[in-house]
Scaffold this active site. Structure first.
Site, PDB file in Angstrom:
ATOM      1  N   HIS A 126       0.821  -1.216   0.000  1.00 33.33           N
ATOM      2  CA  HIS A 126       0.000   0.000   0.000  1.00 33.33           C
ATOM      3  C   HIS A 126       0.854   1.265   0.000  1.00 33.33           C
ATOM      4  O   HIS A 126       0.368   2.357   0.289  1.00 33.33           O
ATOM      5  CB  HIS A 126      -0.966  -0.007   1.198  1.00 33.33           C
TER       6      HIS A 126
ATOM      7  N   CYS B 157       6.863   5.938 -14.846  1.00 26.71           N
ATOM      8  CA  CYS B 157       7.876   4.865 -14.867  1.00 26.71           C
ATOM      9  C   CYS B 157       7.887   4.045 -13.581  1.00 26.71           C
ATOM     10  O   CYS B 157       8.555   3.015 -13.513  1.00 26.71           O
ATOM     11  CB  CYS B 157       9.261   5.437 -15.144  1.00 26.71           C
TER      12      CYS B 157
ATOM     13  N   GLY C 172      -1.028  -9.352  12.562  1.00 24.25           N
ATOM     14  CA  GLY C 172      -1.697  -8.076  12.852  1.00 24.25           C
ATOM     15  C   GLY C 172      -2.501  -7.504  11.709  1.00 24.25           C
ATOM     16  O   GLY C 172      -2.533  -6.296  11.525  1.00 24.25           O
ATOM     17  N   THR C 173      -3.143  -8.377  10.955  1.00 25.69           N
ATOM     18  CA  THR C 173      -4.021  -7.885   9.891  1.00 25.69           C
ATOM     19  C   THR C 173      -5.382  -8.554   9.986  1.00 25.69           C
ATOM     20  O   THR C 173      -5.458  -9.755  10.284  1.00 25.69           O
ATOM     21  CB  THR C 173      -3.421  -8.097   8.478  1.00 25.69           C
TER      22      THR C 173
HETATM   23  P1  OAD Z   1      -7.036  -3.539  10.413  1.00 28.71           P
HETATM   24  O1  OAD Z   1      -7.261  -2.339  11.253  1.00 28.71           O
HETATM   25  O2  OAD Z   1      -8.126  -3.946   9.505  1.00 28.71           O
HETATM   26  O3  OAD Z   1      -6.701  -4.780  11.330  1.00 28.71           O
HETATM   27  C1  OAD Z   1      -5.752  -4.732  12.358  1.00 28.71           C
HETATM   28  C2  OAD Z   1      -5.623  -6.123  12.960  1.00 28.71           C
HETATM   29  O4  OAD Z   1      -4.583  -6.083  13.910  1.00 28.71           O
HETATM   30  C3  OAD Z   1      -6.876  -6.612  13.675  1.00 28.71           C
HETATM   31  O5  OAD Z   1      -7.147  -7.944  13.239  1.00 28.71           O
HETATM   32  C4  OAD Z   1      -6.478  -6.590  15.167  1.00 28.71           C
HETATM   33  O6  OAD Z   1      -7.077  -7.656  15.890  1.00 28.71           O
HETATM   34  C5  OAD Z   1      -4.985  -6.797  15.079  1.00 28.71           C
HETATM   35  N1  OAD Z   1      -4.185  -6.247  16.172  1.00 28.71           N
HETATM   36  C6  OAD Z   1      -4.342  -5.083  16.836  1.00 28.71           C
HETATM   37  N2  OAD Z   1      -3.347  -4.879  17.717  1.00 28.71           N
HETATM   38  C7  OAD Z   1      -2.508  -5.945  17.615  1.00 28.71           C
HETATM   39  C8  OAD Z   1      -1.284  -6.330  18.232  1.00 28.71           C
HETATM   40  N3  OAD Z   1      -0.694  -5.569  19.144  1.00 28.71           N
HETATM   41  N4  OAD Z   1      -0.723  -7.498  17.863  1.00 28.71           N
HETATM   42  C9  OAD Z   1      -1.312  -8.298  16.927  1.00 28.71           C
HETATM   43  N5  OAD Z   1      -2.460  -7.988  16.306  1.00 28.71           N
HETATM   44  C10 OAD Z   1      -3.056  -6.840  16.636  1.00 28.71           C
HETATM   45  O7  OAD Z   1      -5.655  -3.282   9.635  1.00 28.71           O
HETATM   46  P2  OAD Z   1      -5.124  -3.998   8.302  1.00 28.71           P
HETATM   47  O8  OAD Z   1      -5.519  -5.404   8.240  1.00 28.71           O
HETATM   48  O9  OAD Z   1      -3.681  -3.667   8.215  1.00 28.71           O
HETATM   49  O10 OAD Z   1      -5.129   0.118   3.342  1.00 28.71           O
HETATM   50  O11 OAD Z   1      -5.886  -3.189   7.191  1.00 28.71           O
HETATM   51  C11 OAD Z   1      -5.580  -3.435   5.829  1.00 28.71           C
HETATM   52  C12 OAD Z   1      -5.725  -2.201   5.020  1.00 28.71           C
HETATM   53  O12 OAD Z   1      -7.001  -1.623   5.300  1.00 28.71           O
HETATM   54  C13 OAD Z   1      -4.770  -1.087   5.355  1.00 28.71           C
HETATM   55  O13 OAD Z   1      -3.473  -1.258   4.815  1.00 28.71           O
HETATM   56  C14 OAD Z   1      -5.465   0.107   4.739  1.00 28.71           C
HETATM   57  C15 OAD Z   1      -6.927  -0.242   4.903  1.00 28.71           C
HETATM   58  O14 OAD Z   1      -7.652  -0.191   3.718  1.00 28.71           O
HETATM   59  C16 OAD Z   1      -5.079   1.298   2.685  1.00 28.71           C
HETATM   60  O15 OAD Z   1      -5.286   2.352   3.240  1.00 28.71           O
HETATM   61  C17 OAD Z   1      -4.744   1.186   1.253  1.00 28.71           C
END
Ligand code: OAD
Length: 261
Positions: A132, A143, A201-202
């Site tokens: 991202h 390019c 953490g996603t």
């Molecule tokens: P999310 O906010 O959707 O998810 C965060 C995840 O991290 C959740 O599943 C939480 O349970 C977990 N979490 C929180 N604190 C944690 C910790 N200390 N250790 C382990 N896990 C923890 O974030 P993403 O999955 O990164 O894209 O979101 C994906 C994309 O959504 C982002 O990159 C963004 C958004 O659209 C763009 O902006 C292009």
């Protein structure tokens, strides 16, 4: 078994699986940087839960009028949101350093991160794909070349690529904007060759990022999930570590060291 023992057992299993894997890739999300003080997107304290998702017209505006887009983005930077402030104040945490150490010791080949915060690089990781983008870079829309935002002149708006003269845009991928081709290509390559994916953490709800561990799993890779909560990938994970990434990853590194690896 108590929750703590379940986590400890999962960490031991994860270290054993990592130790016998040939090519380990990681898909990382906002949860890894939460312990660096950057809010996640979704969940109770998520920026989008609180403030709603951003408007969808940024990419359209850039295509229609790059000068107006740059002016709007410089004006936003001047207003400087709490989220942007947290990004700029953040330092890598124990989880970022553990991933860098795993790479240095040959236990991790590549990090695909959805985070734009530059913290993997600052922690010492070298093989990183920022699917991202990166908040501190600009990217040429012709390019695909990248440069540090801090090193380009903004005397002329929109700034132009010094290689090909194309328009530069902040590297962060906006809604509606295609994922940069080079990043996408590397992610597909990792999905094809990994025999283990760490999913850290996603929430795994944003595509195509969430697809790479699924693709890897389809050709036989194992999945290890590190997350505080269940996610869209929990059901297909082989090992689930319900803990903070900043605790679990250093604990895995310690286990690997304990095995003399
Ligand atoms: P999310 O906010 O959707 O998810 C965060 C995840 O991290 C959740 O599943 C939480 O349970 C977990 N979490 C929180 N604190 C944690 C910790 N200390 N250790 C382990 N896990 C923890 O974030 P993403 O999955 O990164 O894209 O979101 C994906 C994309 O959504 C982002 O990159 C963004 C958004 O659209 C763009 O902006 C292009």
């Amino acid at each position: 078994m108590t929750a703590r023992l379940v986590v400890e057992e999962a960490i031991r299993t994860a270290a054993a699986v990592i130790a016998r894997s040939r090519h380990v890739a990681a898909l990382v999300g906002a949860g890894l940087s939460a312990e660096s003080g950057i809010p996640t997107f979704r969940g109770e304290d998520g920026v989008w839960t609180k403030f709603g998702e951003p408007t969808f017209d940024g990419w359209e505006l850039f295509n229609h009028d790059p000068k107006a887009w740059w002016e709007a983005s410089l004006e936003n930077a001047a207003q400087y949101s709490d989220f942007a402030r947290s990004l700029d104040a953040a330092m890598p945490n124990a989880g970022h350093y553990a991933l860098a150490e795993m790479e240095q010791h040959g236990h991790l080949a590549h990090v695909i991160t959805q985070n734009i915060d530059d913290l993997h690089r600052r922690a010492g990781s070298r093989h990183i794909t920022e699917i991202h983008g990166n908040r501190y870079l600009v990217r040429c829309m012709t390019c695909g070349g990248r440069d540090r935002l801090s090193t380009i002149s903004l005397a002329r708006i929109p700034p132009l690529c010094h290689e090909c003269g194309g328009y530069l845009k902040n590297d962060t991928v906006m809604f509606g904007e295609p994922i940069p081709e080079d990043a996408l290509r590397e992610c597909y390559r990792q999905a094809a060759i990994a025999d283990l994916f760490l999913v850290i953490g996603t929430s795994a709800v944003v595509y195509p990022a969430a697809d790479f561990p699924i693709m890897a799993k389809r050709h036989g890779a194992a999945l290890i999930e590190i997350n505080l909560d269940d996610t869209a990938l929990t059901d297909i994970a082989d090992v689930v570590i319900r803990a903070k990434a900043g605790d679990a990853l250093p604990a895995i590194v310690e286990q690997l060291h304990g095995r003399g690896l």
